[in-house]
Design an enzyme around this catalytic site. Sequence first.
Site, PDB file in Angstrom:
ATOM      1  N   GLU A 263       1.188  -6.307 -18.755  1.00 37.32           N
ATOM      2  CA  GLU A 263      -0.203  -6.300 -19.196  1.00 37.32           C
ATOM      3  C   GLU A 263      -0.467  -7.385 -20.237  1.00 37.32           C
ATOM      4  O   GLU A 263      -1.570  -7.938 -20.302  1.00 37.32           O
ATOM      5  CB  GLU A 263      -0.576  -4.920 -19.746  1.00 37.32           C
ATOM      6  CG  GLU A 263      -0.440  -3.781 -18.748  1.00 37.32           C
ATOM      7  CD  GLU A 263      -1.168  -4.022 -17.431  1.00 37.32           C
ATOM      8  OE1 GLU A 263      -2.155  -4.787 -17.402  1.00 37.32           O
ATOM      9  OE2 GLU A 263      -0.741  -3.435 -16.410  1.00 37.32           O
ATOM     10  N   HIS A 266      -1.416 -10.513 -18.523  1.00 38.25           N
ATOM     11  CA  HIS A 266      -2.854 -10.514 -18.274  1.00 38.25           C
ATOM     12  C   HIS A 266      -3.617 -10.835 -19.560  1.00 38.25           C
ATOM     13  O   HIS A 266      -4.582 -11.607 -19.568  1.00 38.25           O
ATOM     14  CB  HIS A 266      -3.306  -9.136 -17.779  1.00 38.25           C
ATOM     15  CG  HIS A 266      -2.951  -8.833 -16.358  1.00 38.25           C
ATOM     16  ND1 HIS A 266      -3.341  -9.623 -15.303  1.00 38.25           N
ATOM     17  CD2 HIS A 266      -2.263  -7.792 -15.814  1.00 38.25           C
ATOM     18  CE1 HIS A 266      -2.907  -9.087 -14.168  1.00 38.25           C
ATOM     19  NE2 HIS A 266      -2.240  -7.986 -14.449  1.00 38.25           N
TER      20      HIS A 266
END
Length: 498
Positions: A263, A266
């Site tokens: 994550e 991202h």
Amino acid sequence: MKTEITTLLEHWGDFDAVSKACQILEWDQETMLPERGGSARAMALSSLAKIAHEKLVSKEFRKALKEANAADKLSSKEAAMVREADREFKRAAKVPASLVSEIARAESEGLEAWRKAYKSNGWNDFVGKLATLVRLKRRMADAIGYAGVPYDALLDHYEPGATVKELDPLFEGLRETTVDLVQRIGRSKRKPDSSILTRHYPKDAQLAFGWKIVETMGFDRNAGRIDLSTHPFCSGFGPGDVRLTTRVNERDVRPNLFGVIHEAGHGLYEQGLDEKLMGTPLGTAISLGVHESQSRLWENIVGRSRAFWEHFFPIAKRQFPEALKNVKLADFHFAVNEVTPSFIRVEADEVTYNLHIVLRYEIEKGLFDGSIAPKNLPQVWNAKMNELLGIRPRKDSEGVLQDIHWAMGLYGYFPTYSLGNLYGAQLWDRAQRDIPDLEKKIAAGDLLPLREWLRKKIHQPGRMYSAKDLIRRATGREPSPKYFSEYVEKKFGELYDL
């Protein structure tokens, strides 16, 4: 002086602001919403989605877009803004506002139903909502239109230009080569001791270690946060507000460890976008395939590398003294790279991961061509899992209910994970050639040169170029699966003595 472009951007800014408000409410629904708040949240999201849609397809926006298209002497950046605004307008204008509102409400209700079904392993509590979402998304696909099959219209939303005709050969190739590699690894006499990873890893220590890693990656803590959720995700509302979520299992360090690295990949993309482009049609990522290239590159190519753990393993030993007592670096590195068929996609190894995506891709195609009925999904899922990975889920929460995507209406999203694997390996190949001694820098804990290379090549351009053109510009080569194939063959050939 107001120009055609500034007028267009004013209207786009209104649409963008309402869209971001929807996204913040969705983030809150996953992290902070009280158990009884789902119904009111569904109503709010439904109304806001309708307002955002009406902003995008309004007469005023249509007029501003027409004038911008006819404007003389646009810069390359302005022309790209008009191109992206035109693309979004044309998709949205074909979909009735009432359908947009109905879908938004169904997605919010679907999310609540999925969360309860996941906890109770109750497929029957969710299947009705899923069937509704599939029906509504099929209506949306029909409204947007497609040259091939309805599923193409959904793919195009996440990976502009992607079609079943293009992806079928890619996934057939991944299926064939991956099954072969998994079988060869299975025959290897070398096996890691994965029990190293399933000892007691205290929750607070895991979260603290995760923060150490993502900050070393270059994630700005003052422009982001990490919270807990049922399913890990990243939400970006601009470079100054990027929110990651993770989940923690005290008896398995992998879900949080690699979930938070994923994550954060991202998150670095979101924090790396050009602030000057915020609120414009160029101010977001160009595609989910490119977005996934960042998370998959950081999670696997970097986060499971020997160089990465040369720096972080001594820190991990201090963070988890009991769990890692007497554990050697080589053994830990081999353990985090274990290849074995498993049920949960987000916890799958690099090699078998694409088979999890093949399964979902084939099911999604079936849902939208009518060959698979929603009520039969558990049986279809289990049969495909057995065919591809040789295992059969014991319960639906580790099978058809494990992912949040279908509850959120994200049909057409899953293929972008495999595209991300392919793009990420190609970017890594080029980064190694552009950054002197990159692996030595990583081994020394210096991850910023890679972040800066990615920021310049991938993050800063936003939606200036198409996904394929962006990869081509970054690497000097056409996008190709050969880089990923070569990468996994070399890495796992060495680990397993193939």
